[in-house]
Enzyme design. Structure first.
Site, PDB file in Angstrom:
ATOM      1  N   ARG A 133       1.947   0.964  -6.252  1.00 21.28           N
ATOM      2  CA  ARG A 133       2.939   0.916  -5.290  1.00 21.28           C
ATOM      3  C   ARG A 133       3.342   2.389  -4.676  1.00 21.28           C
ATOM      4  NH1 ARG A 133       8.222  -1.690  -5.282  1.00 21.28           N
ATOM      5  NH2 ARG A 133       8.456  -1.621  -3.260  1.00 21.28           N
ATOM      6  N   GLY A 151       4.019  -4.693   5.147  1.00 18.26           N
ATOM      7  CA  GLY A 151       5.437  -5.033   5.153  1.00 18.26           C
ATOM      8  C   GLY A 151       6.093  -4.148   3.852  1.00 18.26           C
ATOM      9  N   GLU A 152       6.753  -5.416   3.273  1.00 16.58           N
ATOM     10  CA  GLU A 152       7.417  -5.133   2.004  1.00 16.58           C
ATOM     11  C   GLU A 152       6.811  -6.126   1.048  1.00 16.58           C
ATOM     12  OE1 GLU A 152       8.796  -3.392  -0.887  1.00 16.58           O
ATOM     13  OE2 GLU A 152       8.999  -2.261   1.011  1.00 16.58           O
ATOM     14  N   GLU A 155      -4.826  -3.104  11.830  1.00 15.02           N
ATOM     15  CA  GLU A 155      -4.286  -3.843  12.548  1.00 15.02           C
ATOM     16  C   GLU A 155      -3.623  -3.047  13.623  1.00 15.02           C
ATOM     17  OE1 GLU A 155      -3.465  -3.707   9.787  1.00 15.02           O
ATOM     18  OE2 GLU A 155      -1.142  -4.026   9.383  1.00 15.02           O
ATOM     19  N   ILE A 208       0.968   3.909   5.260  1.00 14.05           N
ATOM     20  CA  ILE A 208       2.628   3.904   5.643  1.00 14.05           C
ATOM     21  C   ILE A 208       3.187   3.188   4.315  1.00 14.05           C
ATOM     22  CG2 ILE A 208       4.643   3.129   6.871  1.00 14.05           C
ATOM     23  CD1 ILE A 208       2.343   2.281   9.110  1.00 14.05           C
ATOM     24  N   ARG A 209       3.615   4.469   3.509  1.00 16.04           N
ATOM     25  CA  ARG A 209       4.109   4.130   1.921  1.00 16.04           C
ATOM     26  C   ARG A 209       3.265   2.899   1.591  1.00 16.04           C
ATOM     27  NH1 ARG A 209       8.887   5.522   0.618  1.00 16.04           N
ATOM     28  NH2 ARG A 209       9.347   3.631  -0.794  1.00 16.04           N
ATOM     29  N   CYS A 227      -2.244  -3.219   2.972  1.00 19.00           N
ATOM     30  CA  CYS A 227      -0.703  -2.549   2.540  1.00 19.00           C
ATOM     31  C   CYS A 227      -0.136  -3.465   1.664  1.00 19.00           C
ATOM     32  CB  CYS A 227      -0.111  -1.901   3.345  1.00 19.00           C
ATOM     33  SG  CYS A 227       0.847  -0.602   2.793  1.00 19.00           S
ATOM     34  N   HIS A 283      -3.705   0.303   7.595  1.00 18.78           N
ATOM     35  CA  HIS A 283      -3.360  -0.791   8.698  1.00 18.78           C
ATOM     36  C   HIS A 283      -4.356  -0.772   9.578  1.00 18.78           C
ATOM     37  CE1 HIS A 283       0.708  -1.713   6.783  1.00 18.78           C
ATOM     38  NE2 HIS A 283       0.777  -0.438   6.566  1.00 18.78           N
TER      39      HIS A 283
HETATM   40  N1  GLN Z   1       5.431   0.189   0.244  1.00 15.62           N
HETATM   41  C1  GLN Z   1       5.233  -1.315   0.587  1.00 15.62           C
HETATM   42  C2  GLN Z   1       5.233  -2.232  -0.474  1.00 15.62           C
HETATM   43  O1  GLN Z   1       5.645  -1.882  -1.663  1.00 15.62           O
HETATM   44  C3  GLN Z   1       4.101  -1.442   1.463  1.00 15.62           C
HETATM   45  C4  GLN Z   1       4.162  -0.667   2.876  1.00 15.62           C
HETATM   46  C5  GLN Z   1       3.108  -1.201   3.806  1.00 15.62           C
HETATM   47  O2  GLN Z   1       2.924  -2.441   3.899  1.00 15.62           O
HETATM   48  N2  GLN Z   1       3.034  -0.598   4.831  1.00 15.62           N
HETATM   49  O3  GLN Z   1       5.237  -3.300  -0.203  1.00 15.62           O
END
Ligand code: GLN
Length: 202
Positions: A110, A49-50, A181, A138-139, A81, A179
């Site tokens: 990050r 997530g973030e 999952e 993903i990022r 992540c 990920h």
């Molecule tokens: N870029 C996100 C962060 O800094 C992580 C991305 C993700 O969990 N897919 O938290």
């Protein structure tokens, strides 16, 4: 043994995907938002997530210190992540004031894969598995440096990020930059539940 109760940190992120894997494995997932919910679990998954949002919400829900205490006390934990970022002792390129839960003696960077390839998929060899794992990034962060007590489980094999560390374990704390999952390949979750949760870390 009865099914382990595995919490999924549910402040934000892909909680549902992790809960679905845990159900497939016969574990009992429990959503964790409050300290009392955290007290009741045998292990914890920290989703993607973030991480900056999760940090802010963990503070708002009074969960940051309880998370730190329980993980320090040996709670098995698996972060993907953003969850990997939360489990890292140190973060590069974090948001201003961003703190982590910690538990892994690593520095993560990050959004490490940069703008060009900030989301990509690649197969990686994973220690102990006979077939590669399909890594969806993903990022994603990567692990910039890992302490002596940290086992490196996977690195990117090819491309501009070749050699970068994307999965680590220290004791009963496990993290992937990717990920598992979302791929339907439950091997890493299974290993977490069977070896790190039920078997006590062997
Ligand atoms: N870029 C996100 C962060 O800094 C992580 C991305 C993700 O969990 N897919 O938290």
């Amino acid at each position: 043994m009865t099914a382990p109760v595995v919490g999924v940190l549910s402040l934000q992120g892909d909680v549902r995907e992790h809960a679905a894997v845990l159900v497939r494995l016969g574990a009992t997932p429990v959503l964790v938002r409050r300290p009392a919910e955290l007290d009741a679990v045998d292990a914890l998954v920290l989703p993607g997530g973030e991480s900056t949002t999760m940090h802010k919400l963990a503070v708002a829900f009074g969960l940051l210190e309880p998370l730190r205490r329980r993980i320090r006390a040996g709670l098995p934990a698996f972060g993907t992540c953003a969850g990997m970022i939360l489990l890292a002792d140190r973060v590069e390129d974090g948001a201003l004031g961003q703190q982590t839960v910690g538990g892994l003696d690593v520095t993560v960077r990050r959004n490490a894969f940069g703008r060009q390839v900030d989301s990509c998929e690649t197969d990686v060899d994973f220690a102990g598995f006979d077939r590669p794992v399909h890594a969806v990034l993903i990022r994603a962060p990567w692990v910039e440096t890992a302490g002596a007590g940290v086992e490196v489980l996977a690195r990117v094999g090819t491309g501009p990020a070749a050699g970068r560390i994307v999965a680590v374990r220290q004791g009963r704390v496990l993290a992937t930059a990717f990920h598992p999952e979302v791929t339907g390949d439950d091997r890493i979750h299974r290993w977490f539940v069977d070896a790190l949760v039920e078997a006590g870390g062997s």
